[in-house]
Motif scaffolding. Structure first.
Motif, PDB file in Angstrom:
ATOM      1  N   CYS A  85      -7.416  37.253  -3.175  1.00  0.00           N
ATOM      2  CA  CYS A  85      -6.910  38.911  -3.283  1.00  0.00           C
ATOM      3  C   CYS A  85      -7.938  39.746  -2.445  1.00  0.00           C
ATOM      4  N   ASP A  86      -9.194  39.431  -2.479  1.00  0.00           N
ATOM      5  CA  ASP A  86     -10.108  40.328  -1.682  1.00  0.00           C
ATOM      6  C   ASP A  86     -10.237  40.007  -0.253  1.00  0.00           C
ATOM      7  N   GLU A  87      -9.691  39.192   0.175  1.00  0.00           N
ATOM      8  CA  GLU A  87      -9.865  38.571   1.477  1.00  0.00           C
ATOM      9  C   GLU A  87      -8.688  39.544   2.317  1.00  0.00           C
ATOM     10  N   HIS A  88      -8.939  40.783   2.435  1.00  0.00           N
ATOM     11  CA  HIS A  88      -8.044  41.713   2.943  1.00  0.00           C
ATOM     12  C   HIS A  88      -7.394  41.474   4.131  1.00  0.00           C
ATOM     13  N   THR A 127      -8.333  45.462  -9.689  1.00  0.00           N
ATOM     14  CA  THR A 127      -8.409  46.609  -8.440  1.00  0.00           C
ATOM     15  C   THR A 127      -7.875  46.015  -7.364  1.00  0.00           C
ATOM     16  N   CYS A 128      -8.092  44.583  -7.035  1.00  0.00           N
ATOM     17  CA  CYS A 128      -7.403  44.293  -5.612  1.00  0.00           C
ATOM     18  C   CYS A 128      -5.964  44.272  -5.734  1.00  0.00           C
ATOM     19  N   PHE A 129      -5.112  43.811  -6.714  1.00  0.00           N
ATOM     20  CA  PHE A 129      -3.893  43.557  -6.836  1.00  0.00           C
ATOM     21  C   PHE A 129      -3.200  44.902  -6.924  1.00  0.00           C
ATOM     22  N   ALA A 130      -3.817  46.052  -7.599  1.00  0.00           N
ATOM     23  CA  ALA A 130      -3.182  47.541  -7.485  1.00  0.00           C
ATOM     24  C   ALA A 130      -3.313  47.819  -6.281  1.00  0.00           C
ATOM     25  N   ASP A 131      -4.260  47.449  -5.370  1.00  0.00           N
ATOM     26  CA  ASP A 131      -4.074  48.088  -3.885  1.00  0.00           C
ATOM     27  C   ASP A 131      -3.123  47.066  -3.200  1.00  0.00           C
ATOM     28  N   ILE A 132      -3.310  45.774  -3.450  1.00  0.00           N
ATOM     29  CA  ILE A 132      -2.331  45.157  -2.649  1.00  0.00           C
ATOM     30  C   ILE A 132      -0.810  45.391  -2.809  1.00  0.00           C
ATOM     31  N   ALA A 133      -0.499  45.834  -4.121  1.00  0.00           N
ATOM     32  CA  ALA A 133       0.872  46.024  -4.500  1.00  0.00           C
ATOM     33  C   ALA A 133       1.587  47.026  -3.525  1.00  0.00           C
ATOM     34  N   GLY A 134       0.686  48.324  -3.212  1.00  0.00           N
ATOM     35  CA  GLY A 134       1.079  49.120  -2.253  1.00  0.00           C
ATOM     36  C   GLY A 134       1.352  48.908  -0.739  1.00  0.00           C
ATOM     37  N   ARG A 135       0.413  47.879  -0.318  1.00  0.00           N
ATOM     38  CA  ARG A 135       0.581  47.272   1.102  1.00  0.00           C
ATOM     39  C   ARG A 135       1.924  46.470   1.055  1.00  0.00           C
ATOM     40  N   ALA A 136       2.050  45.584  -0.046  1.00  0.00           N
ATOM     41  CA  ALA A 136       3.318  44.809  -0.346  1.00  0.00           C
ATOM     42  C   ALA A 136       4.398  45.641  -0.017  1.00  0.00           C
ATOM     43  N   ALA A 137       4.534  46.672  -0.866  1.00  0.00           N
ATOM     44  CA  ALA A 137       5.792  47.384  -0.945  1.00  0.00           C
ATOM     45  C   ALA A 137       5.971  47.878   0.541  1.00  0.00           C
ATOM     46  N   VAL A 143       4.207  40.377  -3.980  1.00  0.00           N
ATOM     47  CA  VAL A 143       3.052  39.307  -3.866  1.00  0.00           C
ATOM     48  C   VAL A 143       3.070  38.695  -5.211  1.00  0.00           C
ATOM     49  N   LEU A 144       2.848  37.213  -5.422  1.00  0.00           N
ATOM     50  CA  LEU A 144       2.785  36.641  -6.451  1.00  0.00           C
ATOM     51  C   LEU A 144       1.703  36.225  -6.776  1.00  0.00           C
TER      52      LEU A 144
END
Length: 284
Positions: A85-88, A127-137, A143-144
């Motif tokens: 999750c932190d390998e952006h 923190t990572c998944f809260a950020d990834i959620a926006g990018r996935a949207a 994201v699973l």
């Protein structure tokens, strides 16, 4: 409910052989493994797997992946990514490729235990998944997060803590029955119920615990081993019944890492077993 196979479980087949075999057997879809793996003298689940797409060439491979999958009449149940999750940069590549494939959802890994304290690892992952959620949207994909032993998220309750406040339309959970035999065991139905809208995907495999060695003081040490779907400690039939009763109608993806049967026989037997279990799960 639709059935697919994760290609980590198909190490001897090339991608073309995989789609041809699965389509001929009657599977609905396929979940492609994407990772830069180590070579091995013989194909194995985790190294030298012939049914794996390298992350290094993913963008170039997307048209070929789509052509093979759709050409065989299969659907994408998802993409089995291995980026943490932190390998952006790698997460962004997986999100873009998933969108290009039309695959809808992609796995992103959570931190393994032991590299820092649990609290530090868990807070970092949140923190990572809260950020990834926006990018996935923004990519229009989901994201699973997989329930997996020896990670910060081995149970449904841990997954809920991780994703609390995150939009379930952007991030969901893979409930994995076999992994829960190893760690994270909660009542299966309760775990499914508590996930609610976060239950996005299902992986099915089976597992047994067996005594490994006995120490000089008489202490018995145990180890887990993968088993065929009908023979492990988890009740796969009851699992499908719970899913049916709770209204789950998504993908059920098989990750059978048992090796007692040849691969083609194994996949065909798994589909027959799951189909029969699905029929039995529907109330008369």
């Amino acid at each position: 409910m639709r059935f697919s196979v994760f290609t980590a479980a198909l190490p001897q087949w090339t991608p073309r052989e995989a789609v041809e075999q699965l389509a001929a057997q009657g599977w609905d879809g396929i979940e492609w493994r994407v990772v830069d793996q180590q070579d091995a003298p013989e194909p194995g689940f985790w190294a030298g797997n012939r049914c794996t797409w390298p992350l290094a060439t993913l963008e170039q491979d997307v048209p070929r992946i789509r052509e093979l999958t759709e050409g065989a009449g299969l659907q994408f149940s998802g993409v089995g990514g291995y980026a943490l999750c932190d390998e952006h940069a790698d997460v962004d590549r997986l999100l873009a490729a998933t969108a290009a494939l039309g695959a809808a959802q992609v796995r992103v890994r959570t931190p393994a235990l032991g590299t820092a304290s649990y609290g530090e690892l868990f807070a970092h992952a949140r923190t990572c998944f809260a950020d990834i959620a926006g990018r996935a949207a923004r990519h229009g994909v989901k994201v699973l997060v997989e329930l997996h032993h020896q990670t910060v998220v081995s149970s449904s309750s841990a997954a809920l803590r991780l994703l609390d406040g995150v939009d379930p339309a952007a991030v969901g959970v893979i409930h994995d029955l076999g992994n829960l035999v190893i760690e994270g065991g909660e009542d299966v139905r309760a775990g499914l119920e508590m996930l609610g809208p976060y239950l996005a995907h299902v992986h099915v495999k089976n597992c047994v615990w067996r005594p490994a060695e006995t120490g000089a003081d008489g202490t018995v040490r145990w180890e887990h081993a993968w088993a065929e779907l009908p023979t492990g400690q988890a009740d796969v039939g009851a699992y499908l019944r719970h899913l049916t009763e709770l209204g789950y109608d998504g993908w059920v993806t098989v990750e059978d890492f048992s090796t007692d049967r040849p691969l083609a026989e194994r996949t065909a037997a798994n589909l027959a077993y799951l189909r029969a279990a699905r029929v039995a799960a529907v109330p008369a």
